[in-house]
Design an enzyme around this catalytic site. Sequence first.
Site, mmCIF file in Angstrom:
data_model
loop_
_atom_site.group_PDB
_atom_site.id
_atom_site.type_symbol
_atom_site.label_atom_id
_atom_site.label_comp_id
_atom_site.label_asym_id
_atom_site.label_seq_id
_atom_site.Cartn_x
_atom_site.Cartn_y
_atom_site.Cartn_z
ATOM 1 N N ALA A 173 59.195 18.972 31.940
ATOM 2 C CA ALA A 173 59.439 20.391 31.703
ATOM 3 C C ALA A 173 58.151 21.211 31.770
ATOM 4 N N HIS A 191 39.660 15.355 8.358
ATOM 5 C CA HIS A 191 40.032 14.095 7.705
ATOM 6 C C HIS A 191 41.057 14.369 6.605
ATOM 7 N N GLU A 224 71.753 31.580 37.310
ATOM 8 C CA GLU A 224 71.960 30.295 36.640
ATOM 9 C C GLU A 224 73.462 29.976 36.629
ATOM 10 N N VAL A 243 68.959 5.401 35.086
ATOM 11 C CA VAL A 243 68.151 4.742 36.125
ATOM 12 C C VAL A 243 67.374 5.765 36.959
ATOM 13 N N ILE A 246 64.367 7.721 29.394
ATOM 14 C CA ILE A 246 65.590 8.133 28.696
ATOM 15 C C ILE A 246 66.247 6.940 28.002
ATOM 16 N N LYS A 274 65.253 15.030 21.424
ATOM 17 C CA LYS A 274 64.304 14.960 20.306
ATOM 18 C C LYS A 274 65.000 15.234 18.975
ATOM 19 N N CYS A 310 66.420 20.895 30.240
ATOM 20 C CA CYS A 310 65.517 20.721 29.103
ATOM 21 C C CYS A 310 66.134 21.199 27.787
HETATM 22 P P1 FAD Z 1 66.332 22.051 35.224
HETATM 23 O O1 FAD Z 1 65.935 22.088 33.812
HETATM 24 O O2 FAD Z 1 67.186 20.923 35.685
HETATM 25 O O3 FAD Z 1 67.048 23.435 35.524
HETATM 26 C C1 FAD Z 1 67.625 23.726 36.756
HETATM 27 C C2 FAD Z 1 68.703 24.761 36.539
HETATM 28 O O4 FAD Z 1 69.171 25.203 37.805
HETATM 29 C C3 FAD Z 1 69.939 24.219 35.798
HETATM 30 O O5 FAD Z 1 70.187 25.005 34.666
HETATM 31 C C4 FAD Z 1 71.064 24.322 36.825
HETATM 32 O O6 FAD Z 1 72.305 24.651 36.239
HETATM 33 C C5 FAD Z 1 70.555 25.440 37.718
HETATM 34 N N1 FAD Z 1 71.091 25.400 39.094
HETATM 35 C C6 FAD Z 1 71.099 24.346 39.952
HETATM 36 N N2 FAD Z 1 71.681 24.689 41.118
HETATM 37 C C7 FAD Z 1 72.050 25.984 40.990
HETATM 38 C C8 FAD Z 1 72.743 26.900 41.850
HETATM 39 N N3 FAD Z 1 73.130 26.558 43.071
HETATM 40 N N4 FAD Z 1 72.979 28.153 41.384
HETATM 41 C C9 FAD Z 1 72.595 28.523 40.126
HETATM 42 N N5 FAD Z 1 71.959 27.704 39.283
HETATM 43 C C10 FAD Z 1 71.688 26.450 39.708
HETATM 44 N N6 FAD Z 1 60.778 16.513 30.057
HETATM 45 C C11 FAD Z 1 59.717 16.668 29.237
HETATM 46 O O7 FAD Z 1 58.707 17.248 29.659
HETATM 47 N N7 FAD Z 1 59.735 16.211 27.941
HETATM 48 C C12 FAD Z 1 60.819 15.578 27.426
HETATM 49 O O8 FAD Z 1 60.801 15.183 26.258
HETATM 50 C C13 FAD Z 1 61.958 15.405 28.260
HETATM 51 N N8 FAD Z 1 63.073 14.805 27.793
HETATM 52 C C14 FAD Z 1 64.167 14.689 28.590
HETATM 53 C C15 FAD Z 1 65.297 14.061 28.078
HETATM 54 C C16 FAD Z 1 66.432 13.927 28.867
HETATM 55 C C17 FAD Z 1 67.649 13.259 28.287
HETATM 56 C C18 FAD Z 1 66.432 14.455 30.198
HETATM 57 C C19 FAD Z 1 67.660 14.351 31.046
HETATM 58 C C20 FAD Z 1 65.300 15.062 30.717
HETATM 59 C C21 FAD Z 1 64.155 15.190 29.927
HETATM 60 N N9 FAD Z 1 62.987 15.783 30.410
HETATM 61 C C22 FAD Z 1 61.888 15.899 29.601
HETATM 62 C C23 FAD Z 1 62.899 16.304 31.784
HETATM 63 C C24 FAD Z 1 63.077 17.840 31.799
HETATM 64 O O9 FAD Z 1 64.321 18.168 31.234
HETATM 65 C C25 FAD Z 1 62.987 18.362 33.220
HETATM 66 O O10 FAD Z 1 61.760 17.940 33.791
HETATM 67 C C26 FAD Z 1 63.046 19.882 33.267
HETATM 68 O O11 FAD Z 1 64.235 20.361 32.699
HETATM 69 C C27 FAD Z 1 62.939 20.370 34.711
HETATM 70 O O12 FAD Z 1 63.010 21.763 34.749
HETATM 71 P P2 FAD Z 1 63.555 22.519 36.061
HETATM 72 O O13 FAD Z 1 63.461 23.975 35.746
HETATM 73 O O14 FAD Z 1 62.882 22.000 37.255
HETATM 74 O O15 FAD Z 1 65.086 22.063 36.208
HETATM 75 P P1 NAD Z 2 62.936 6.404 34.645
HETATM 76 O O1 NAD Z 2 62.488 6.455 36.052
HETATM 77 O O2 NAD Z 2 61.976 6.742 33.557
HETATM 78 O O3 NAD Z 2 63.478 4.939 34.304
HETATM 79 C C1 NAD Z 2 64.504 4.343 35.032
HETATM 80 C C2 NAD Z 2 64.439 2.841 34.801
HETATM 81 O O4 NAD Z 2 65.640 2.260 35.297
HETATM 82 C C3 NAD Z 2 63.279 2.168 35.518
HETATM 83 O O5 NAD Z 2 62.557 1.394 34.590
HETATM 84 C C4 NAD Z 2 63.958 1.316 36.585
HETATM 85 O O6 NAD Z 2 63.264 0.123 36.882
HETATM 86 C C5 NAD Z 2 65.316 1.032 35.949
HETATM 87 N N1 NAD Z 2 66.412 0.731 36.880
HETATM 88 C C6 NAD Z 2 66.693 1.312 38.072
HETATM 89 N N2 NAD Z 2 67.815 0.791 38.603
HETATM 90 C C7 NAD Z 2 68.277 -0.170 37.737
HETATM 91 C C8 NAD Z 2 69.400 -1.062 37.721
HETATM 92 N N3 NAD Z 2 70.283 -1.069 38.708
HETATM 93 N N4 NAD Z 2 69.554 -1.888 36.665
HETATM 94 C C9 NAD Z 2 68.632 -1.877 35.643
HETATM 95 N N5 NAD Z 2 67.556 -1.048 35.610
HETATM 96 C C10 NAD Z 2 67.377 -0.201 36.641
HETATM 97 O O7 NAD Z 2 64.254 7.332 34.585
HETATM 98 P P2 NAD Z 2 65.040 7.962 33.364
HETATM 99 O O8 NAD Z 2 64.794 7.220 32.117
HETATM 100 O O9 NAD Z 2 66.434 8.142 33.856
HETATM 101 O O10 NAD Z 2 64.360 9.391 33.236
HETATM 102 C C11 NAD Z 2 64.344 10.288 34.352
HETATM 103 C C12 NAD Z 2 63.184 11.243 34.273
HETATM 104 O O11 NAD Z 2 63.409 12.196 33.236
HETATM 105 C C13 NAD Z 2 61.850 10.589 33.884
HETATM 106 O O12 NAD Z 2 61.206 10.032 34.993
HETATM 107 C C14 NAD Z 2 61.097 11.748 33.327
HETATM 108 O O13 NAD Z 2 60.501 12.454 34.389
HETATM 109 C C15 NAD Z 2 62.172 12.600 32.686
HETATM 110 N N6 NAD Z 2 62.185 12.370 31.199
HETATM 111 C C16 NAD Z 2 61.055 12.631 30.489
HETATM 112 C C17 NAD Z 2 61.051 12.415 29.114
HETATM 113 C C18 NAD Z 2 59.807 12.707 28.350
HETATM 114 O O14 NAD Z 2 58.919 13.364 28.884
HETATM 115 N N7 NAD Z 2 59.704 12.269 27.092
HETATM 116 C C19 NAD Z 2 62.167 11.934 28.464
HETATM 117 C C20 NAD Z 2 63.291 11.666 29.219
HETATM 118 C C21 NAD Z 2 63.293 11.904 30.583
#
Ligand code: FAD
Ligand code: NAD
Length: 462
Positions: free
Chosen positions: A317, A441, A35, A268, A186, A52, A43
């Site tokens: 995640a 309930h 990592e 986006v 997001i 959250k 996540c």
């Molecule tokens: P990641 O969590 O991105 O982990 C990848 C890891 O690989 C990172 O720690 C990175 O540092 C490491 N890595 C990359 N390249 C290398 C390298 N060359 N060498 C060593 N390490 C490396 N999903 C949900 O299900 N519910 C939610 O509520 C939710 N909320 C979100 C809110 C936000 C603001 C964001 C940004 C995302 C959210 N997601 C949510 C999406 C979720 O975080 C991802 O789907 C999830 O983390 C993906 O897991 P992953 O293991 O594929 O990758």
């Molecule tokens: P998203 O794909 O959910 O939304 C991006 C939005 O940006 C779309 O509605 C799109 O039409 C708009 N957009 C694109 N280009 C634009 C522009 N130039 N101007 C204005 N609007 C534009 O992407 P996100 O919100 O960045 O989230 C990324 C991913 O992270 C999600 O798809 C999801 O997989 C994961 N995520 C999950 C959760 C959850 O499970 N609760 C929470 C956060 C993120």
Amino acid sequence: MTDLTCKLLIIGGGPGGYVCGIRAGQLGIDTVVVEQARAGGTCLNVGCIPSKALIHAADEFHKLSHYDGRSALGITAASSAIDLARTISWKDGIVARLTGGVEGLLKKAGTRLIMGQAEFLDGKTVQVTTDAAALRIVAENVVIATGSEAVELPFLPFGGNVISSTEALALDAVPERLVVVGGGYIGLEIGTAFAKLGAAVTIVEATSKILPQYDSALTRPVMASLEALGIKLLLDTKARSESDAGLIVETADGESIDLPADKILVTVGRRPRSQGAGIPGLSLDMDGHFIRIDETCRTSMRGVFAIGDVTGEPMLAHRAMAQGEMVAEILSGKKRVWDKTCIPAVCFTDPEIVTCGLSPEEAKTAGIETTSGQFPFTANGRAMSMEAESGFVRVVARKDNGRILGLQGAGTGISELASAFAIAIEMGARLDDIAAIIHAHPTLGEALHEACLKALGHSLHI
Ligand code: FAD
Ligand code: NAD
């Protein structure tokens, strides 16, 4: 250069990589996780958990600021204030406990965690650059779990007042005016939280609706709440460039508007981390920038697996974790394939949205004749007693035999029904199975019961 050998090398310690590492260790596989930043990945560090936590703090603050003598509950509270720096340090404490927990779980499973940046030399050999030295690891099998990163708009690069979700979740003060580009997961989750914390929020969305992947019935309650919170929503509007005062956007009819902003949050979408770490040198089959995998998460190269966000939608995640667990079990000799019927998705907006399985429209497109039932929270005692009457639960079932194909809904706290929805679908429940089950309930879960009764044509409470 030191050499290390192992049976399984996992690149990335996010939910995909660390779960794969824990399960592989439990199964006795000699495993190394590499990592580059912090265990827990996007996540735990800058995604699901921090967002959250911020949403919870914003909800608490918002609730308190409405106890101003007008609350029907008869509660009046003295004026409220928020010290966002303290909120963020509370959030950081939760993150630290969880990431420390992940390190502990890997250790307990006997899996080694190496902090460093990995780069493929070939399909079995990876060079890891750590703070101390460079290390070469030769592995029988490799799992790519490198995750994803925020998409940057070329004309609006991150830096200064232009921020991604990572910076938004670490601000030490609430911006007075926040412009959010992108009305997806997001943008809506974080935008709503900052509106509740007192920021004047504008959301700019390029398409004609928020959360374009959901049907209007599900997004309607969220639209109403955005309006009630005073969030300005500009649909069919595209961000164009930063201005001295904020952000210039272009509306559908070509009008340019300069939106004043103290911070511009760009949300986006996210792109897979597949273009670094020597991954292109492996010449794997790709789906665009996503690594192509089969139903066992194998890539086109023998001994190289890929899981999580780097492999495609939905970037969630729990999908990454399920893939990680499956790959570890396959490598231990168990017969496993990706055979999930559904992946629940929750959007933590106000109210929350849950989707699981097929929507009525998706079932129609698939040529399946369905019946559907919907139950509103206005008729649910628990929702009423929590001032959370917005939203509903909807069931979609096969017309011929009542098998449940989809469950969706919107509502405060409905995220906790996501498991019930997934269990019903994965276990092949029919409408009359759910109808015959006693639902406690008063709970929100009664809406699931009632939606099924409605689809059967004999609802009790509506
Ligand atoms: P990641 O969590 O991105 O982990 C990848 C890891 O690989 C990172 O720690 C990175 O540092 C490491 N890595 C990359 N390249 C290398 C390298 N060359 N060498 C060593 N390490 C490396 N999903 C949900 O299900 N519910 C939610 O509520 C939710 N909320 C979100 C809110 C936000 C603001 C964001 C940004 C995302 C959210 N997601 C949510 C999406 C979720 O975080 C991802 O789907 C999830 O983390 C993906 O897991 P992953 O293991 O594929 O990758
Ligand atoms: P998203 O794909 O959910 O939304 C991006 C939005 O940006 C779309 O509605 C799109 O039409 C708009 N957009 C694109 N280009 C634009 C522009 N130039 N101007 C204005 N609007 C534009 O992407 P996100 O919100 O960045 O989230 C990324 C991913 O992270 C999600 O798809 C999801 O997989 C994961 N995520 C999950 C959760 C959850 O499970 N609760 C929470 C956060 C993120």
